[in-house]
Design a protein around this motif. Structure first.
Motif, PDB file in Angstrom:
ATOM      1  N   SER A 179      26.595   2.911  17.645  1.00  0.00           N
ATOM      2  CA  SER A 179      26.446   2.528  19.046  1.00  0.00           C
ATOM      3  C   SER A 179      24.955   2.449  19.398  1.00  0.00           C
ATOM      4  O   SER A 179      24.276   3.474  19.504  1.00  0.00           O
ATOM      5  CB  SER A 179      27.151   3.562  19.931  1.00  0.00           C
ATOM      6  N   PHE A 180      24.467   1.229  19.583  1.00  0.00           N
ATOM      7  CA  PHE A 180      23.040   1.019  19.859  1.00  0.00           C
ATOM      8  C   PHE A 180      22.796   0.338  21.201  1.00  0.00           C
ATOM      9  O   PHE A 180      21.823  -0.378  21.366  1.00  0.00           O
ATOM     10  CB  PHE A 180      22.402   0.155  18.760  1.00  0.00           C
ATOM     11  N   GLN A 181      23.667   0.545  22.193  1.00  0.00           N
ATOM     12  CA  GLN A 181      23.487  -0.120  23.476  1.00  0.00           C
ATOM     13  C   GLN A 181      22.283   0.442  24.226  1.00  0.00           C
ATOM     14  O   GLN A 181      21.904   1.591  24.044  1.00  0.00           O
ATOM     15  CB  GLN A 181      24.731   0.061  24.375  1.00  0.00           C
ATOM     16  N   HIS A 182      21.735  -0.393  25.060  1.00  0.00           N
ATOM     17  CA  HIS A 182      20.663  -0.010  25.986  1.00  0.00           C
ATOM     18  C   HIS A 182      19.422   0.532  25.268  1.00  0.00           C
ATOM     19  O   HIS A 182      18.779   1.445  25.754  1.00  0.00           O
ATOM     20  CB  HIS A 182      21.158   1.010  27.018  1.00  0.00           C
ATOM     21  N   MET A 183      19.105  -0.047  24.118  1.00  0.00           N
ATOM     22  CA  MET A 183      17.930   0.394  23.393  1.00  0.00           C
ATOM     23  C   MET A 183      16.873  -0.710  23.466  1.00  0.00           C
ATOM     24  O   MET A 183      17.172  -1.874  23.242  1.00  0.00           O
ATOM     25  CB  MET A 183      18.266   0.686  21.931  1.00  0.00           C
ATOM     26  N   GLN A 184      15.658  -0.302  23.800  1.00  0.00           N
ATOM     27  CA  GLN A 184      14.553  -1.252  23.835  1.00  0.00           C
ATOM     28  C   GLN A 184      14.319  -1.803  22.420  1.00  0.00           C
ATOM     29  O   GLN A 184      14.356  -1.037  21.451  1.00  0.00           O
ATOM     30  CB  GLN A 184      13.270  -0.572  24.316  1.00  0.00           C
ATOM     31  N   PRO A 185      14.068  -3.101  22.286  1.00  0.00           N
ATOM     32  CA  PRO A 185      13.879  -3.681  20.941  1.00  0.00           C
ATOM     33  C   PRO A 185      12.740  -3.030  20.149  1.00  0.00           C
ATOM     34  O   PRO A 185      12.838  -2.876  18.942  1.00  0.00           O
ATOM     35  CB  PRO A 185      13.565  -5.153  21.228  1.00  0.00           C
ATOM     36  N   TRP A 186      11.687  -2.607  20.833  1.00  0.00           N
ATOM     37  CA  TRP A 186      10.558  -2.044  20.093  1.00  0.00           C
ATOM     38  C   TRP A 186      10.846  -0.663  19.532  1.00  0.00           C
ATOM     39  O   TRP A 186      10.114  -0.158  18.701  1.00  0.00           O
ATOM     40  CB  TRP A 186       9.276  -2.068  20.921  1.00  0.00           C
ATOM     41  N   TYR A 187      11.946  -0.021  19.947  1.00  0.00           N
ATOM     42  CA  TYR A 187      12.329   1.256  19.348  1.00  0.00           C
ATOM     43  C   TYR A 187      12.698   1.095  17.873  1.00  0.00           C
ATOM     44  O   TYR A 187      12.654   2.044  17.110  1.00  0.00           O
ATOM     45  CB  TYR A 187      13.514   1.882  20.082  1.00  0.00           C
ATOM     46  N   TRP A 188      13.089  -0.127  17.486  1.00  0.00           N
ATOM     47  CA  TRP A 188      13.470  -0.381  16.102  1.00  0.00           C
ATOM     48  C   TRP A 188      12.271  -0.241  15.159  1.00  0.00           C
ATOM     49  O   TRP A 188      12.438  -0.170  13.948  1.00  0.00           O
ATOM     50  CB  TRP A 188      14.078  -1.780  15.977  1.00  0.00           C
ATOM     51  N   LEU A 189      11.065  -0.193  15.691  1.00  0.00           N
ATOM     52  CA  LEU A 189       9.871  -0.037  14.855  1.00  0.00           C
ATOM     53  C   LEU A 189       9.718   1.380  14.316  1.00  0.00           C
ATOM     54  O   LEU A 189       8.860   1.632  13.458  1.00  0.00           O
ATOM     55  CB  LEU A 189       8.622  -0.419  15.658  1.00  0.00           C
ATOM     56  N   SER A 190      10.511   2.299  14.796  1.00  0.00           N
ATOM     57  CA  SER A 190      10.390   3.694  14.395  1.00  0.00           C
ATOM     58  C   SER A 190      10.447   3.873  12.881  1.00  0.00           C
ATOM     59  O   SER A 190       9.658   4.628  12.306  1.00  0.00           O
ATOM     60  CB  SER A 190      11.494   4.512  15.061  1.00  0.00           C
ATOM     61  N   GLY A 191      11.362   3.192  12.229  1.00  0.00           N
ATOM     62  CA  GLY A 191      11.463   3.302  10.768  1.00  0.00           C
ATOM     63  C   GLY A 191      10.223   2.777  10.065  1.00  0.00           C
ATOM     64  O   GLY A 191       9.753   3.366   9.087  1.00  0.00           O
ATOM     65  N   ALA A 192       9.673   1.686  10.575  1.00  0.00           N
ATOM     66  CA  ALA A 192       8.447   1.134   9.982  1.00  0.00           C
ATOM     67  C   ALA A 192       7.279   2.092  10.196  1.00  0.00           C
ATOM     68  O   ALA A 192       6.428   2.254   9.317  1.00  0.00           O
ATOM     69  CB  ALA A 192       8.132  -0.235  10.592  1.00  0.00           C
ATOM     70  N   ILE A 193       7.257   2.757  11.327  1.00  0.00           N
ATOM     71  CA  ILE A 193       6.225   3.763  11.583  1.00  0.00           C
ATOM     72  C   ILE A 193       6.390   4.912  10.583  1.00  0.00           C
ATOM     73  O   ILE A 193       5.403   5.451  10.069  1.00  0.00           O
ATOM     74  CB  ILE A 193       6.293   4.263  13.040  1.00  0.00           C
ATOM     75  N   GLY A 194       7.632   5.265  10.284  1.00  0.00           N
ATOM     76  CA  GLY A 194       7.909   6.317   9.302  1.00  0.00           C
ATOM     77  C   GLY A 194       7.327   5.987   7.934  1.00  0.00           C
ATOM     78  O   GLY A 194       6.855   6.873   7.214  1.00  0.00           O
ATOM     79  N   VAL A 195       7.347   4.709   7.559  1.00  0.00           N
ATOM     80  CA  VAL A 195       6.741   4.287   6.296  1.00  0.00           C
ATOM     81  C   VAL A 195       5.254   4.638   6.313  1.00  0.00           C
ATOM     82  O   VAL A 195       4.719   5.201   5.348  1.00  0.00           O
ATOM     83  CB  VAL A 195       6.941   2.769   6.057  1.00  0.00           C
ATOM     84  N   GLY A 196       4.592   4.327   7.410  1.00  0.00           N
ATOM     85  CA  GLY A 196       3.169   4.648   7.533  1.00  0.00           C
ATOM     86  C   GLY A 196       2.925   6.148   7.492  1.00  0.00           C
ATOM     87  O   GLY A 196       1.970   6.613   6.864  1.00  0.00           O
ATOM     88  N   VAL A 197       3.796   6.917   8.135  1.00  0.00           N
ATOM     89  CA  VAL A 197       3.646   8.373   8.160  1.00  0.00           C
ATOM     90  C   VAL A 197       3.707   8.935   6.743  1.00  0.00           C
ATOM     91  O   VAL A 197       2.817   9.667   6.307  1.00  0.00           O
ATOM     92  CB  VAL A 197       4.729   9.044   9.043  1.00  0.00           C
ATOM     93  N   VAL A 198       4.756   8.583   6.013  1.00  0.00           N
ATOM     94  CA  VAL A 198       4.937   9.130   4.669  1.00  0.00           C
ATOM     95  C   VAL A 198       3.810   8.681   3.748  1.00  0.00           C
ATOM     96  O   VAL A 198       3.216   9.490   3.032  1.00  0.00           O
ATOM     97  CB  VAL A 198       6.316   8.752   4.091  1.00  0.00           C
ATOM     98  N   PHE A 199       3.490   7.391   3.763  1.00  0.00           N
ATOM     99  CA  PHE A 199       2.438   6.881   2.873  1.00  0.00           C
ATOM    100  C   PHE A 199       1.099   7.553   3.170  1.00  0.00           C
ATOM    101  O   PHE A 199       0.422   8.028   2.255  1.00  0.00           O
ATOM    102  CB  PHE A 199       2.305   5.353   3.006  1.00  0.00           C
ATOM    103  N   CYS A 200       0.711   7.599   4.437  1.00  0.00           N
ATOM    104  CA  CYS A 200      -0.581   8.195   4.799  1.00  0.00           C
ATOM    105  C   CYS A 200      -0.621   9.686   4.491  1.00  0.00           C
ATOM    106  O   CYS A 200      -1.655  10.213   4.053  1.00  0.00           O
ATOM    107  CB  CYS A 200      -0.886   7.951   6.274  1.00  0.00           C
ATOM    108  N   LEU A 201       0.480  10.374   4.700  1.00  0.00           N
ATOM    109  CA  LEU A 201       0.524  11.801   4.416  1.00  0.00           C
ATOM    110  C   LEU A 201       0.396  12.075   2.919  1.00  0.00           C
ATOM    111  O   LEU A 201      -0.349  12.972   2.502  1.00  0.00           O
ATOM    112  CB  LEU A 201       1.823  12.401   4.958  1.00  0.00           C
ATOM    113  N   VAL A 202       1.081  11.292   2.104  1.00  0.00           N
ATOM    114  CA  VAL A 202       0.986  11.458   0.657  1.00  0.00           C
ATOM    115  C   VAL A 202      -0.447  11.208   0.197  1.00  0.00           C
ATOM    116  O   VAL A 202      -1.014  11.981  -0.588  1.00  0.00           O
ATOM    117  CB  VAL A 202       1.977  10.515  -0.063  1.00  0.00           C
ATOM    118  N   GLN A 203      -1.067  10.152   0.707  1.00  0.00           N
ATOM    119  CA  GLN A 203      -2.450   9.844   0.330  1.00  0.00           C
ATOM    120  C   GLN A 203      -3.419  10.912   0.841  1.00  0.00           C
ATOM    121  O   GLN A 203      -4.330  11.318   0.140  1.00  0.00           O
ATOM    122  CB  GLN A 203      -2.857   8.468   0.871  1.00  0.00           C
TER     123      GLN A 203
END
Length: 160
Positions: A60-84
Motif C-alpha cells: 500500500s503506497f497511497q499518498h506518497m510524494q514521488p520524491w520519497y522513492w529516492l530513499s533507496g538511492a540515497i541508501g546506496v550513497g550511505v552504504v558506499f560512502c560509509l564503506v569507503q
C-alpha cells in the motif's frame, strides 16, 4: 520516551555493527559489490518481515510524494560512502564523523522545516552541542599519546 531512547541506542549499535560487517565484506570484494549485497540482503529481510508484520499493507503506497522513492538511492550513497570512509579513516573516526554530520544536517533540516518536517526553532545551544561533539571527536582522534621523533609510541609504565 524511554522506549524511544532504547530504540535509538539499539539503532546506533546496529549501525556500528553493520559498518564493521560491511568493512569485512569489502575486504573480500569491491565497494559496489558490498553495497549491492548489503542492500539486497536488507531488502530481502525487510520484505519478509513486512509481509509477516503488515501483511497485504506491505504493498500500500497511497499518498506518497514521488520524491520519497529516492530513499533507496540515497541508501546506496550511505552504504558506499560509509564503506569507503571506514577504509580510509578507520571505524571509530568514520562513524563519529558520520554521526556528527547526521546530527548537523538534522538540526539544519529541523530548523528550516525542509522536506516536509515541522519547523523547530533554531537554538544556539543546539549548535553549541554539535560543536562540543566535534571538539570531542578531535580530542579523541588527535589528543592521544605523543610520539617520539622516530615515530614510535612512548609507553608509560602502569601502576599495576
Amino acid at each position: 520516551m524511554i522506549t524511544g531512547i532504547l530504540l535509538a541506542l539499539l539503532a546506533g549499535s546496529l549501525v556500528s555493527l553493520q559498518t564493521i560487517f560491511n568493512s569485512k565484506v569489502n575486504e573480500r570484494t569491491g565497494s559496489w559489490s558490498t553495497t549491492t549485497m548489503v542492500l539486497f540482503t536488507g531488502f530481502i529481510a525487510s520484505f519478509l518481515i513486512s509481509l509477516v508484520v503488515e501483511g497485504k499493507n506491505t504493498f500500500s503506497f497511497q499518498h506518497m510524494q514521488p520524491w520519497y522513492w529516492l530513499s533507496g538511492a540515497i541508501g546506496v550513497g550511505v552504504v558506499f560512502c560509509l564503506v569507503q570512509g571506514m577504509k580510509l579513516l578507520g571505524p571509530t573516526f568514520a562513524i563519529s564523523i558520520v554521526l556528527t554530520s547526521q546530527l548537523s544536517f538534522a538540526l539544519l533540516f529541523d530548523s528550516m522545516g525542509w522536506l516536509g518536517l515541522e519547523k523547530i526553532p533554531f537554538s544556539w545551544n543546539q549548535l553549541l552541542g554539535v560543536l562540543v561533539i566535534v571538539g570531542g571527536i578531535l580530542l579523541f582522534k588527535f589528543g592521544g599519546k605523543k610520539t617520539e621523533k622516530s615515530g614510535t609510541v612512548k609507553v608509560m609504565p602502569s601502576d599495576s
